[in-house]
Design an enzyme around this catalytic site. Sequence first.
Site, PDB file in Angstrom:
ATOM      1  N   THR A 191       0.844  -1.194   0.000  1.00  0.00           N
ATOM      2  CA  THR A 191       0.000   0.000   0.000  1.00  0.00           C
ATOM      3  C   THR A 191       0.880   1.245   0.000  1.00  0.00           C
ATOM      4  O   THR A 191       1.898   1.304   0.702  1.00  0.00           O
ATOM      5  CB  THR A 191      -0.933   0.030   1.220  1.00  0.00           C
ATOM      6  OG1 THR A 191      -1.899  -1.024   1.089  1.00  0.00           O
ATOM      7  CG2 THR A 191      -1.682   1.351   1.325  1.00  0.00           C
ATOM      8  N   PHE A 193       1.042   5.089   0.979  1.00  0.00           N
ATOM      9  CA  PHE A 193       0.456   6.092   1.853  1.00  0.00           C
ATOM     10  C   PHE A 193       1.014   7.459   1.493  1.00  0.00           C
ATOM     11  O   PHE A 193       2.134   7.575   0.990  1.00  0.00           O
ATOM     12  CB  PHE A 193       0.809   5.815   3.320  1.00  0.00           C
ATOM     13  CG  PHE A 193       0.234   4.540   3.881  1.00  0.00           C
ATOM     14  CD1 PHE A 193      -0.896   4.559   4.687  1.00  0.00           C
ATOM     15  CD2 PHE A 193       0.838   3.319   3.619  1.00  0.00           C
ATOM     16  CE1 PHE A 193      -1.419   3.386   5.209  1.00  0.00           C
ATOM     17  CE2 PHE A 193       0.320   2.136   4.133  1.00  0.00           C
ATOM     18  CZ  PHE A 193      -0.814   2.175   4.943  1.00  0.00           C
TER      19      PHE A 193
END
Length: 297
Positions: A191, A193
Amino acid sequence: MQTFARPAAILVEAMRETASSCPELAISFGGAPGSNSHQAAMQFAPEALPLPCVSFDDALDAVKQGRAGCAMIPIENSQHGRVADIHFLLPESGLAIVAEHFMRITHALMATGPGPFRAAYSHPQALGQSRLFLKARGIPGLSHADTAGAAAFVAETGDPALAAIAPPLAADLYGLEIVEREVEDAHDNTTRFVVLANAARDPATLDAGDRMTTLVFEVKNIPAALYKALGCFATNGVNMTKLESYQKGASFAATMFYADIEGAPGDPRVDAALEELAFQTNEVRLLGSYLQSRKRG
């Protein structure tokens, strides 16, 4: 109103009290303690004071209101794509992207006992990232506001037929048993961020070779509008690493595009591209320039 389950609420209250003593060191995030956002915040700034919030919107508000120095927000996942609502929240927040952080994501199936399970709760992103795992075991996935919050909810119910998919840390925090580890379907699950703050970084202070800029722009409602907009970057040799569209309002006539480009204002090529883009579009808004935390390409 969305709230935390009691096992999480106890931890949240203690973390909020600590963060309030030195808000400039606080880093807000959406989700309960033990969430991926919590872990990303601590990876990015180990010295920071974690400030859990019930939603991404609340995490952004904490920065705007001075309760946190910055916010850690997930924006996209390698396996499941964009994080819902983020492309709407970021431009409207008034905050600037000042950094990015990539984190390897690993999920565990956890519960109060070994099963069998009639359902597994988690954030929709985590459910999507573990879709094949759940399907193979015939466990329905049920949506929850966040991964660690789902673990806290399962712990609070005490129902042995309910499970959660969450980071292993959540099992430790809420006293759950890890039934199976690494339940994500892809083991390179990552992921991205972004870190947001009230003040943008001055591009001149960033290393010239490793800069990124995020922007949004609205194309004109005419033929070849996007082609002309993208040509501004192509003709000036500016590499675009991300482009996503979303609708502005309910007319479906005003399309916004969210883009990441390599470089930053002050670079003659970027300046020329942005000047041409302003002519070709209805609106251009810079969301921030920052250092790459991972080389593109």
